[in-house]
Every structure is written in C-alpha cells, then in structure tokens.
Design an enzyme around this catalytic site. Structure first.
Site, short mmCIF file in Angstrom:
data_model
loop_
_atom_site.label_atom_id
_atom_site.label_comp_id
_atom_site.label_asym_id
_atom_site.label_seq_id
_atom_site.Cartn_x
_atom_site.Cartn_y
_atom_site.Cartn_z
N LYS A 31 2.56 19.28 14.49
CA LYS A 31 3.39 19.66 15.64
C LYS A 31 2.54 20.35 16.70
O LYS A 31 2.61 20.01 17.88
CB LYS A 31 4.51 20.58 15.15
CG LYS A 31 5.71 20.63 16.07
CD LYS A 31 6.81 21.52 15.49
CE LYS A 31 7.60 20.84 14.39
NZ LYS A 31 8.51 21.78 13.70
N ARG A 101 8.28 27.90 15.07
CA ARG A 101 8.40 26.59 14.43
C ARG A 101 7.27 26.38 13.43
O ARG A 101 6.11 26.60 13.75
CB ARG A 101 8.33 25.49 15.49
CG ARG A 101 9.09 25.82 16.75
CD ARG A 101 8.81 24.84 17.88
NE ARG A 101 9.26 23.49 17.59
CZ ARG A 101 9.01 22.44 18.39
NH1 ARG A 101 8.28 22.60 19.49
NH2 ARG A 101 9.46 21.25 18.06
N GLY A 110 10.96 21.43 3.08
CA GLY A 110 10.72 22.67 2.35
C GLY A 110 10.19 23.74 3.27
O GLY A 110 10.36 24.93 3.03
N MET A 112 9.89 26.19 6.53
CA MET A 112 10.93 26.95 7.21
C MET A 112 11.49 26.19 8.40
O MET A 112 10.76 25.59 9.18
CB MET A 112 10.37 28.28 7.69
CG MET A 112 11.46 29.21 8.18
SD MET A 112 10.83 30.59 9.13
CE MET A 112 10.73 29.86 10.75
N ARG A 357 5.53 12.67 17.64
CA ARG A 357 4.78 12.30 16.43
C ARG A 357 4.96 10.81 16.23
O ARG A 357 5.87 10.21 16.81
CB ARG A 357 5.28 13.08 15.21
CG ARG A 357 6.73 12.78 14.91
CD ARG A 357 7.27 13.62 13.78
NE ARG A 357 8.70 13.80 13.97
CZ ARG A 357 9.46 14.61 13.27
NH1 ARG A 357 8.92 15.36 12.34
NH2 ARG A 357 10.74 14.71 13.49
N HIS A 473 19.51 12.97 8.67
CA HIS A 473 18.58 13.08 7.55
C HIS A 473 18.63 11.83 6.68
O HIS A 473 17.61 11.23 6.35
CB HIS A 473 18.92 14.33 6.73
CG HIS A 473 18.03 14.51 5.54
ND1 HIS A 473 18.37 14.05 4.29
CD2 HIS A 473 16.80 15.06 5.42
CE1 HIS A 473 17.40 14.33 3.45
NE2 HIS A 473 16.44 14.96 4.11
N ARG A 579 -0.19 -18.51 -18.19
CA ARG A 579 -0.19 -18.17 -19.62
C ARG A 579 0.55 -19.26 -20.37
O ARG A 579 1.76 -19.39 -20.24
CB ARG A 579 0.50 -16.84 -19.85
CG ARG A 579 0.04 -15.71 -18.96
CD ARG A 579 0.98 -14.54 -19.16
NE ARG A 579 0.68 -13.39 -18.32
CZ ARG A 579 1.18 -13.22 -17.10
NH1 ARG A 579 1.99 -14.13 -16.58
NH2 ARG A 579 0.87 -12.15 -16.41
N GLU A 763 -12.02 -9.00 -21.14
CA GLU A 763 -10.99 -8.03 -21.49
C GLU A 763 -11.39 -7.18 -22.68
O GLU A 763 -10.60 -6.39 -23.20
CB GLU A 763 -9.65 -8.73 -21.74
CG GLU A 763 -9.75 -9.94 -22.62
CD GLU A 763 -8.48 -10.80 -22.63
OE1 GLU A 763 -7.39 -10.26 -22.36
OE2 GLU A 763 -8.59 -12.00 -22.91
N SER A 782 -12.59 -13.91 -15.35
CA SER A 782 -11.43 -13.27 -14.75
C SER A 782 -11.23 -11.97 -15.52
O SER A 782 -11.09 -11.99 -16.74
CB SER A 782 -10.20 -14.17 -14.88
OG SER A 782 -9.08 -13.53 -14.32
N GLY A 784 -9.43 -9.39 -17.14
CA GLY A 784 -8.07 -9.17 -17.64
C GLY A 784 -7.92 -7.67 -17.83
O GLY A 784 -8.07 -7.13 -18.92
N THR A 785 -7.61 -6.98 -16.74
CA THR A 785 -7.69 -5.52 -16.76
C THR A 785 -6.56 -4.85 -17.52
O THR A 785 -6.65 -3.66 -17.80
CB THR A 785 -7.79 -4.96 -15.34
OG1 THR A 785 -6.77 -5.56 -14.54
CG2 THR A 785 -9.14 -5.25 -14.74
N ASP A 787 -5.64 -5.74 -20.68
CA ASP A 787 -6.24 -5.55 -22.00
C ASP A 787 -7.54 -4.75 -21.91
O ASP A 787 -7.82 -3.94 -22.78
CB ASP A 787 -6.52 -6.91 -22.67
CG ASP A 787 -5.29 -7.40 -23.42
OD1 ASP A 787 -4.43 -6.55 -23.75
OD2 ASP A 787 -5.18 -8.61 -23.68
N CYS A 849 -7.00 -10.57 -13.00
CA CYS A 849 -5.67 -11.11 -13.21
C CYS A 849 -4.74 -10.14 -13.94
O CYS A 849 -3.69 -10.52 -14.42
CB CYS A 849 -5.74 -12.44 -13.94
SG CYS A 849 -6.44 -12.30 -15.58
N TYR A 869 -11.65 -13.16 -5.89
CA TYR A 869 -10.20 -13.21 -5.65
C TYR A 869 -9.46 -12.22 -6.54
O TYR A 869 -10.01 -11.73 -7.54
CB TYR A 869 -9.66 -14.63 -5.87
CG TYR A 869 -9.67 -15.08 -7.31
CD1 TYR A 869 -8.61 -14.78 -8.17
CD2 TYR A 869 -10.76 -15.79 -7.84
CE1 TYR A 869 -8.63 -15.16 -9.50
CE2 TYR A 869 -10.78 -16.18 -9.16
CZ TYR A 869 -9.71 -15.87 -9.99
OH TYR A 869 -9.72 -16.24 -11.30
#
Ligand code: ADP
Ligand code: MG
Ligand code: MG
Length: 897
Positions: A31, A101, A110, A112, A357, A473, A579, A763, A782, A784-785, A787, A849, A869
C-alpha cells in the site's frame, strides 16, 4: 534538516515530498509503495507517511519496543503533513485528521483494519464543525472514529456499537445512516463513549498523540495475531517480512452530496473486458461500499445497464470527476502495465486516490487481459505468458451448466465468480470444511462472508451470499480461489439458527442440494447437469504463445481412447505413458488374464495370451489412430499379477470354471502370489524375465497394430516401447531381445517395415546411478518419478498417509514429495540419470511421466536438468504447456544474468 540517525524509519508521500517508489514494497509494504508511486505520477494522493516494515521487525526483535529515533522521525513527518494541509494535529480550531492503515508486502487478511478520522476528540470535533460548517458531517466522522478505534484498537466488540446505532435509528424511526441528523450523531457519540468507558473501565482516549501511537501499536500488534499467523503459514510468508503502517491525511467522502467514496477495477475482473468497472456511494466514507450497508451504485452507465441497476451511475451524477477518474485509470494502466484495483474518495467535487494495486481476477479475465495488453502493445508475448498462473487454468477447464438442462431457479444474485457448482447446502465455514473432508461437494451459504470464513470457502465448491456486491469479500475471495460465487442474492433469507434458507414459499435445508451459476448469478434447486468448456479464443491464443516459447515437449499419460482424445484436445504432443495393464481390467478380457495367471505351463499361458492378443492389438490401433503420427510410449505390463486375481468366492468360482480347474486352486494361486511389499515385489520387468511370453505378446500386439495403422493411413507409426522397473542393463538386454524378435516376426508376417524405439523407465535409484550402462541399450529414458520417489525415500505411497502429514507439520518435508518433486534427493538422481545417460548416448530422449509432470514447480526443474518433454494427465496438459513456457523464460533469464 534534522539528522535521521542511521536508520530511516519513515518515508513521506504526497504534498510535494515523496520519498518512496513502487519497487520499495519490501520496505514500505504494498500500500505504502503504491501510494508513493501514485504521488510520483502526479496523481492526487492525500499526503501521508509510511512507517517501514523495518520498524515491525525491530519491534518484535526487541521485546515490542520501538527504535529510539522513531518518535522524532514521526513527529517530523507529521509536521510535514500539518504544513501541507495548513492544519494542526489536535488543534481545537483547525484540526488535522489522519487515517492509520496497515500494509504488508502482500495484502494479508488478519492485519488491522484501517482507522479513519483519527485526531478527533470532544474539542477538535468542534473545530471540524466550524471549519466545515457541517455539524452532521463532523459528528458522523467522530462516531465513525470512535467505532473503528474502539473496535480495532481497543478491542470493544462491534455489536456494542451496532446496538447503540440501531436503537437510535429505531427511536427516530430512521432507516439509513444518512437519514440521521447532527443531533442524532451527537447523541450516538455520547452513548458510544459511555459504552466504551463501561466496557474498558477507562474513557475513550482524548489525547491525539495517544490515539496515534495506539493505532500504530495495534497495526504492529496485528502482525502476530492468530489469523495473520495462520495466513502466513498457509501462504509461506515469513514472519520477518513485517508490516508497514501508513498515516495519511483524511479526505472526506461524507461531507455531502458532492462527495463520494468508491472502489474500481481498471478492467472487468470477472471477464477481463477492457471496460472500467466499479462501484461508489455518494456521501459515504471508507469501506461503506464493500460493507453492504447501502446498495452501491455503478461507476459507468454501461455497468449500470448491464447489471440492470436503476441507481444513477457516477458517469451521470459527477461527470467531471468521472472523466478525471477515467484519466487516472489510463495513467495507472499505462504505468503499471496491468489491470489495477483502485480505491478513491471524492471530497466536494475533488478526486483523491487512496490505493492502487494489481487487481485480482478470474482465470478467464487473466487470460483476456494478458492477451489484450499484448495486442495493445503494452506487454510482449513472453510477459503475457508469464502473467498467467498455470494452476489457475484449472478454473477454465471446469464445467458450465448445460443450457439445455431443466433448472428451477429460486433466486438470482450477482454473477460474482464464474463457473457452475452443485453441492449440499451448509451455513458455516466449519461445516463446509468437515463435510468436504468427508468427500461431499458443498455450497457455503451465508449472509456475507468475512476473513474468518476462508477455510470454508476453500473447502466449498461454490459460495452463495445474500448480501454484498461484486467487490464484497465473498466475491473477491471466490474469484481469487477460482470458486463459483453468487453474491447478494437478496431475496434469499438465511436463518442460521434453524439452518434453513428460504425464498417465497420455498425452504432449503442444510444438506439439501442446490446449484449455483457464478456466471449468471442464478441459484437453482437440485443438481443441474454441466458441460465441458470450449478451449478457443484467448485461451487458444495464449497457449499458442506458450507453445512458441517452450523448449520442452508436453505429452499426456493416457491409455483409453477417451483420455487420448482429451489429451489431444488439450494440446498434448504425444503419449508419454500408456499403461497397458489398465487395458487388462476390461470385463471382456479379465477372464483371459486370469487364465493366463493360473496357467501352470508356458503352453497354458500362451493359450490364454493368444486370446488377449487381438484385444490388445485393437487398443493400440485406436491409440495410434487418435494420435495420428505423434509419438506414443507404451509401457509393458507393470503391476504384480495378484492385482488381477479375484477377491470374492463367486468370482473365484467363475474363473475356475473358465480355466477348467477348481476354485480351491484359484484360491491357492492367489495366496501364492500374495506379496508383503508388492511395490518392491514381482512386478515390472521382473515379470517379463519370469514370463517373457507376456511381453512377447504385448510387443507383437503393438507392432501388428503399428503395421495395420501404417498400411491403412499411410502415416508412419513409431511406437516407443518402455520396459518398466529396470535396475540393471542385463534385464533390459534380455527383454529388448524379446521385443526385437517380435518386431522381426511382424515384419516378416506383414511385409511392413517397422521403426520403433526401446527404452526404459528410470524408477529405481540403481537405474539412475547406472544410467550410463543402461543407456547403451536404451534409446530413451522416462523418469517414473512416482516410483522413484517411493524407492528413493523408501516410503510406500499407499502407507505414507499415516505419517506424511506429521512430516510436513514438523517441517521435515516442505511439500508432499508425491505432489512436488523432491529436487534435492529424487531430483539429484534424475540429474545423475540425465548426465550419465547422455554421456553415453548424446541423443538419448528424456522425459518424465510421474504425477510431477503436471506440477509447475517440478516442470521448472525438468527444464533446468534438460529433459526433452514432460508427460502428465490429460487435464493438466494446458497447465504443463504454460508452465514449460514459463520455465523456459526463467531459464533464459538465468542464462543472461
Ligand atoms: P484495506 O487494506 O482494507 O483496503 P485501506 O487502508 O485501504 O484498507 O482503507 C480502507 C478505506 O478507507 C479506503 O478504501 C478508503 O476509502 C478509506 N480511507 C483510508 N485512508 C483514507 C484517507 N486518508 N482519507 C479518506 N479515506 C480513507
Ligand atoms: Mg478492507
Ligand atoms: Mg484498501
């Protein structure tokens, strides 16, 4: 000029002396920095000063004490205000009044609430009467001050004030606040003061310095109140940011009918249209507009007409001021290069700017504004792409009401936040939260909402209020959260006590289902069917720009034709993970799958697999046709076999009959296949090692399908066959040989030349570590995050629910590592996998993937490590396209720096 000491704690703005700038938000809060910036732009900002966030930090680091040199700096700044205004703080004849303010870096619930008209007391109010010649105005201002200060600084509950005001109105038989006379307000003031003294045991402070320091202390104190602390936790805002305090000369919107107060957006925050959009009230002060005390009026004639309001627009009532405000709108947009949310006051025909703002907006509006600003030449494509929060696109992918569906509209409110939502009626935020936790869709219905309701608004599908306007609000928060919202549906009567809501002779009870349409404002009984959104227009334009910018490809995880079509519609450039086991569960095939599992000999298994092969081939034909030449990565069978076996007696009998054995044997086989840790068990390529004929069948099905589609369409189909759960090069070599052999067979049988790639999922940590070796045989990786996260942490996703929340609470894990990639640990393995793999095979194709492929933070990581990718669920494809573009832009900046 007196020495300011080592630290500058106070920055002036307006009145010819502005020391701050927009880029000083960290020090001055949002502000304060923007008030300074508006003053720098020559806009009419009432003079004031900002006490820096540094004071807040000091305050908490030093046992709630202020720096020694603060008082001197404030006195000096205040003297500056007195000079600018030709008035004196606390002066009985010509008193200076100020607002106090709060203002953190980011606006924060929250903190004032603002206190207006500070500096009034029994003596100075007389000065204000004389100076303004308007006792009604002076006492109205004084009563507002006592109420605001009493409530937010002295903590006197506001119902005490409301009761006094109500009883005065009742006695005088007056409806609106504006109907009360000077004498009425004087009486209210007397009662307020008496009540405060009764409540607190001491009188309302008459000393203006005490008032000022009380308000400043309350702002800093509010930084550590429970609501602010919770909000900061939820939004990762560090406590040491602190808040600033702004002290600003008052201007008065409540001095008569040539005065007003209002709020506006420089463009429509719901639709993004380049139309001035705002609301105002004549003869009013502060937040009267958003408080829902009187019905606000529209700024523009167009706004008035499109909202079917019969109250006059500001454009008509105060044409001169409106033109000036419209000019401010252009100045601000040009300067900030974005849509602004502004607050202003008109005092006796003179416009004052009190806040600007960046305006909150719906996802649809964000897109339109970004695209329009780019078309207008204000920002470039890269900037437009950066402006959209990828996660917010989710809102646009949400359904709208089916226009053909029957609907029983029971009430109409304002279209406060678009999208349609159905759910059970609840009347409190807590109820919304607990019902939602049980998996129910709920609509939170309230007279109006306040910051205490945020958690319930979050949990609800939609929000309905019976009071308040487009800037209430409920409306602002719902738009920010992407929840559907109908605001100010005034015909509806909410009865919290009896948990009902009624209109005419219709009663809706807690738990009844309703539908709201935040795009039209309609409230309907029951659940109304919805339809999918259209992804054209601005959405398509911006996505096109994102596609031009991004380096990484975006694919989808899809196996069914429906998923594949959805993925293409959302712009997927291929399938990154199909799959095959999902295809096995089809009721037409599961029996053959089970037969295969029960077979005791290879021959028996082959017989069952022969039955499956035509189905499996047909699956791939469809996928290849839908993806029309785009890459398709197919993962061979992955889950442990017991997952396919029946659980119930009846099913076991059925399988036994089909397989020509007895149910007991089926049961026995199920027991035999049962694993204690299936995640680490006989699955992935381990199945292929034990039962190569399974992979052989799958590979043959893939190649036959590829040959068939190639012959039919003339298009090259280049399947990518992915062997899961590889830990050693040997495993891959053995199974690659199986695949190659199947390819040779199909080539010979069809006479069709086939191109394909064989690669693996990374993986297991071992695979990442030995990536160089594995890359000798694999043409692509690829990651396999899902696992890889399980195996790196040694945490099973199925069992983690019982303790992961504790880990997050204790700060051991910042995020759920299954939602956002753990870049330090799992990410390290990915990095190693990339480096070692590419060292051996520079053109190794790399993708991801896991769930992480659709998470913007993880996508940014993928860009950094140089993946080719990302692949994610179809509905996240647009998010991934945008996130990938933003990641590329950020990587660019990092490189240039
Ligand atoms: P919030 O952060 O809740 O928006 P503000 O500090 O912006 O609170 O104050 C709320 C409203 O109070 C403003 O929109 C404006 O109408 C009024 N206000 C604040 N300061 C002044 C002032 N110096 N003169 C007149 N009105 C003011
Ligand atoms: Mg406010
Ligand atoms: Mg404000």
């Amino acid at each position: 000029m007196a020495s300011q000491g080592d630290n500058k704690w106070v920055y002036s703005f307006g009145g010819g002396k502005t020391e701050g700038r927009a880029d000083m938000k960290n020090l001055l809060g949002g502000k304060g920095a923007n008030l300074a910036e508006m003053a720098n732009l020559g806009l009419p900002v009432p003079p004031g000063f900002t006490i820096t966030t540094g004071v807040c930090t000091y305050f908490y680091a030093n046992g709630r004490k202020y720096p020694d040199d603060l008082r001197g700096q404030i006195d000096q700044a205040l003297a500056g205000l007195e000079q600018a205004m030709g008035a004196k703080f606390g002066d009985p004849v010509n008193p200076l009044l100020v607002s106090v303010r709060s203002g953190a870096r980011a606006s924060m619930p929250g903190m004032m609430d603002t206190v207006l008209n500070l500096g009034l007391n029994d003596t100075t109010v007389q000065g204000l009467v004389t100076r303004s010649g308007d006792p009604r105005f002076a006492y109205d201002s004084y009563r507002r001050f006592i109420q605001m200060y009493g409530n937010v600084v002295l903590d006197v509950d506001h119902h005490h004030f409301e009761e006094i005001l109500e009883s005065h109105k009742r006695d005088k038989n007056k409806h609106f606040d504006t109907d009360l006379t000077a004498e009425d307000w004087q009486a209210v003031v007397a009662d307020y003061k008496a009540m405060v003294e009764r409540e607190l045991g001491h009188p309302f402070p008459q000393d203006v310095q005490e008032q000022l320091w009380g308000a400043i202390g309350a702002v800093f104190g509010s930084w550590m109140n429970a609501r602010a602390i919770t909000y900061r936790k939820l939004h990762d805002i560090p406590a040491d940011w602190g808040t600033a305090v702004n002290v600003q000369c008052m201007v008065f919107g409540n001095m008569g009918n040539d005065c007003a107060t209002g709020v506006a957006f420089t463009r429509n925050p719901s639709t993004g249209e380049n139309l001035f959009y705002g609301e105002y009230l004549v003869n009013a002060q502060g937040e009267d507009v958003v408080a829902g005390i009187r019905t606000p009026q529209h700024l523009t004639i167009a706004g008035k007409e499109s909202n079917k309001s019969d109250l006059p627009a500001m454009e008509e009532v105060m044409p001169e001021v409106f033109r000036q405000l419209d000019g401010v709108r252009l100045t601000l947009e040009k300067h900030y290069r974005d849509m602004q949310d502004i607050e202003f006051t008109v005092q006796q025909g003179t416009l004052y700017m009190l806040q600007t703002r960046t305006g909150k907006r719906t996802a649809a509006a964000a897109l339109k504004i970004a695209v329009d600003l780019c078309t207008e030449g204000v920002i470039d494509k890269a900037e437009a792409v950066k402006r959209i929060d990828p996660a917010s696109l989710d809102q646009l992918l949400h359904p709208t009401l089916d226009p053909k569906a029957d609907r029983t509209v029971i009430a109409k409110g304002l279209p406060a936040s678009p999208g349609a939502a159905s759910g059970k009626v609840v009347f409190t935020a807590d109820e919304a939260e607990s019902q939602a936790a049980l998996g129910d869709a709920v609509i939170l219905c309230r007279v109006e909402t306040s910051p205490e309701d945020i958690h319930g608004m979050h949990a609800a599908r939609g929000i309905l209020t019976t009071r308040g306007g487009m800037t209430s609000h409920a409306a602002v928060v719902a738009r920010g959260m992407g929840r559907a919202c109908v605001a100010g549906a005034g015909e509806l009567r909410v009865d919290y006590k009896n948990k009902i809501m009624s209109v005419r002779d219709i009663t809706v009870r807690e738990g009844d289902t309703i539908t709201i349409d935040g795009s039209t404002g309609e409230v309907m009984l029951g659940s109304v069917p919805t339809i999918q959104p259209e992804l054209s227009g601005d959405f398509a334009t911006l996505m096109g720009w994102a596609d031009e910018i991004r380096r990484m490809g975006v694919r989808a995880n899809a196996e069914t034709p429906l998923d594949a079509r959805t993925a293409r519609k959302f712009g997927a450039e291929g399938i990154g993970l199909s799959r095959t086991e999902h295809m096995f569960f089809d009721p037409n095939r599961i029996l053959a799958v089970r037969e295969m599992i029960l077979a005791e000999t290879e021959e028996g298994r082959r017989k069952a697999l022969d039955k499956l092969e035509p189905f499996q081939k047909q699956d791939f034909v469809e996928l290849f046709e839908i993806m029309a030449g785009l890459p398709v990565t197919i993962r061979l069978l992955d889950p442990p076999l017991h997952e396919f076996l029946p659980n119930t007696e009846a099913e076991m009998e059925e399988v036994a009959r089909a397989a020509g054995t007895d149910p007991l044997r089926v049961h026995h086989r199920a027991v035999q296949l049962h694993e204690a840790n299936p995640m680490l068990g006989h699955r992935g390529c381990r199945l292929g090692i034990t039962f190569p004929e399974i992979y052989e069948m799958q590979a043959r099905a893939i190649f036959t399908a590829a040959a068939e589609v190639a012959q039919k369409t003339g298009q090259t189909v280049t399947p990518e066959i992915m062997i899961p759960l590889i830990g050693t090069k040997k495993e891959l070599d053995i199974l690659k040989a199986v695949v190659d052999k199947a390819a040779e067979q199909v080539k010979a049988a069809t006479g069709q030349d086939l191109t394909y790639h064989v690669g693996t999922m990374i993986e297991l940590p071992r695979a990442a570590l030995r990536a160089d070796e594995i890359a000798e045989s694999a043409e692509f990786f690829s990651f396999g995050t899902n696992d890889l996260t399980q195996t790196t942490f040694g945490i099973s996703r199925d069992d983690a629910g019982s303790f992961l929340p504790d880990y997050e609470r204790a700060g051991i894990l910042e995020h759920d590592p299954f939602a956002t990639l753990d870049q330090d640990g799992v990410g390290e393995l990915v990095r190693i996998g990339v480096e070692r793999g590419r060292k051996v095979r520079p053109d190794l194709k790399l993708g991801i993937c896991g769930e992480h492929g659709g998470d913007p933070a993880s996508i940014s990581f993928c860009e950094q490590v140089g993946l080719d990718y990302v692949s994610c669920s179809p509905y996240r494809v647009p998010i991934a396209r945008l996130a990938a573009a933003q990641a590329a832009l950020n990587a660019d900046t990092v490189k240039r720096d």
